[in-house]
Design an enzyme around this catalytic site. Sequence first.
Site, PDB file in Angstrom:
ATOM      1  N   GLU A   1       0.828  -1.219   0.000  1.00 18.28           N
ATOM      2  CA  GLU A   1       0.000   0.000   0.000  1.00 18.28           C
ATOM      3  C   GLU A   1       0.855   1.259   0.000  1.00 18.28           C
ATOM      4  O   GLU A   1       0.624   2.172  -0.798  1.00 18.28           O
ATOM      5  CB  GLU A   1      -0.931   0.012   1.224  1.00 18.28           C
ATOM      6  CG  GLU A   1      -1.725   1.301   1.301  1.00 18.28           C
ATOM      7  CD  GLU A   1      -2.769   1.332   2.399  1.00 18.28           C
ATOM      8  OE1 GLU A   1      -2.650   0.583   3.376  1.00 18.28           O
ATOM      9  OE2 GLU A   1      -3.713   2.137   2.263  1.00 18.28           O
TER      10      GLU A   1
ATOM     11  N   ILE B   1      -0.446  -1.586   7.721  1.00 20.33           N
ATOM     12  CA  ILE B   1      -1.423  -1.324   8.786  1.00 20.33           C
ATOM     13  C   ILE B   1      -2.777  -1.208   8.114  1.00 20.33           C
ATOM     14  O   ILE B   1      -3.070  -0.207   7.449  1.00 20.33           O
ATOM     15  CB  ILE B   1      -1.131  -0.035   9.585  1.00 20.33           C
ATOM     16  CG1 ILE B   1       0.236  -0.099  10.261  1.00 20.33           C
ATOM     17  CG2 ILE B   1      -2.227   0.182  10.632  1.00 20.33           C
ATOM     18  CD1 ILE B   1       0.528   1.080  11.198  1.00 20.33           C
ATOM     19  N   ASP B   2      -3.583  -2.217   8.245  1.00 17.95           N
ATOM     20  CA  ASP B   2      -4.946  -2.123   7.720  1.00 17.95           C
ATOM     21  C   ASP B   2      -5.828  -1.676   8.879  1.00 17.95           C
ATOM     22  O   ASP B   2      -6.010  -2.408   9.854  1.00 17.95           O
ATOM     23  CB  ASP B   2      -5.420  -3.467   7.157  1.00 17.95           C
ATOM     24  CG  ASP B   2      -6.778  -3.301   6.510  1.00 17.95           C
ATOM     25  OD1 ASP B   2      -6.923  -2.415   5.653  1.00 17.95           O
ATOM     26  OD2 ASP B   2      -7.715  -4.016   6.908  1.00 17.95           O
TER      27      ASP B   2
ATOM     28  N   THR C   1      -5.596   2.089   9.521  1.00 18.66           N
ATOM     29  CA  THR C   1      -4.730   3.189   9.990  1.00 18.66           C
ATOM     30  C   THR C   1      -5.520   4.180  10.844  1.00 18.66           C
ATOM     31  O   THR C   1      -5.017   4.688  11.840  1.00 18.66           O
ATOM     32  CB  THR C   1      -4.072   3.891   8.778  1.00 18.66           C
ATOM     33  OG1 THR C   1      -3.351   2.919   8.039  1.00 18.66           O
ATOM     34  CG2 THR C   1      -3.123   4.991   9.208  1.00 18.66           C
TER      35      THR C   1
ATOM     36  N   ASP D   1      -0.484  -4.989   3.180  1.00 23.42           N
ATOM     37  CA  ASP D   1      -0.997  -3.785   3.849  1.00 23.42           C
ATOM     38  C   ASP D   1      -0.338  -3.754   5.221  1.00 23.42           C
ATOM     39  O   ASP D   1      -0.650  -4.561   6.095  1.00 23.42           O
ATOM     40  CB  ASP D   1      -2.531  -3.834   3.979  1.00 23.42           C
ATOM     41  CG  ASP D   1      -3.080  -2.481   4.408  1.00 23.42           C
ATOM     42  OD1 ASP D   1      -2.305  -1.671   4.953  1.00 23.42           O
ATOM     43  OD2 ASP D   1      -4.289  -2.233   4.205  1.00 23.42           O
TER      44      ASP D   1
ATOM     45  N   ASP E   1      -5.911  -4.498   0.934  1.00 23.19           N
ATOM     46  CA  ASP E   1      -6.838  -4.615   2.068  1.00 23.19           C
ATOM     47  C   ASP E   1      -7.380  -6.033   2.189  1.00 23.19           C
ATOM     48  O   ASP E   1      -7.831  -6.436   3.257  1.00 23.19           O
ATOM     49  CB  ASP E   1      -8.065  -3.696   1.887  1.00 23.19           C
ATOM     50  CG  ASP E   1      -7.708  -2.224   1.873  1.00 23.19           C
ATOM     51  OD1 ASP E   1      -6.820  -1.829   2.642  1.00 23.19           O
ATOM     52  OD2 ASP E   1      -8.326  -1.479   1.092  1.00 23.19           O
TER      53      ASP E   1
END
Length: 263
Positions: free
Chosen positions: A49, A71-72, A74, A69, A199
């Site tokens: 990402e 940090i899915d 954020t 990802d 995601d």
Amino acid sequence: MICEALQKDIAVMHKSSAVDLVTETDQKVEQLIISSIREKYPTHSFIGEESVAAGAPSALSDNPTWIIDPIDGTTNFVHRFPFVSVSIGFTVKKEIEFGIVYSCIEDKMYTARKGKGAFCNGVPIKVSGQEDISKSLVLTEMGFKKDAEQFQTMMANIRNILSIPVHGIRSPGSAAVNMCLVACGSADAYYHMGIHCWDMAGGAAVVREAGGVIMDISVPMPKNKPSCLNDYRPIALTSVVMKVFERLLKNIISSYIPSTTDP
Ligand code: IPD
């Protein structure tokens, strides 16, 4: 790294809009994951990402590819709302081979490998098997794009689903966690307009191996192949609906607005 960062002040930056957030931790976690994998597998490809946000290409090829990802969720991370995950999906010849979603604050590690089942912290998981939509708990996310048409569709979908009625709608704030909640039967369905491949690549493996179904409602279903719901194509996915009662929900979410920015 994420849990440590949660103990400190979090500096917030913005991407596509004032509500599309990113932090230094997103970038650092992605760099850590990519550099450690690249060291071991120098020929592999990556779609991350934050690398894509920084201008790297986002194209899926037949080459072994890690879709990341860092940090899915954020926004959850920034607010310390406890659904924050790292999501990694691994594809070969554009097919997902395995997926990992680590929900950091809950300390839940979801793993799945094609044909080998899905697990949470090593314990096998499966979808709820609920076939009655009026007895279901449905997950969705509001996303970042709030132009008038999309906003109207989003609200209409929520109104339609609530009017069935269903037991409830929830919005935990991490697409990957949502998928894992469906995979372990805590929710019966999750739909999302404008999701990105990072995601959902990790969670997709978990859902499928847990007996769930993933579909892209923007891709017409061939008449002779109703089992095309299993014909998962991450590169084509701009919207994902996964559920054990796909037929019913598909009728409800009738108006779909494709995202133009998704890979
Ligand atoms: C976001 C989360 C959120 C969803 C957004 C995603 P990010 O991921 O999954 O739940 O509503 O569409 O982009 O940006 O935190 O990695």
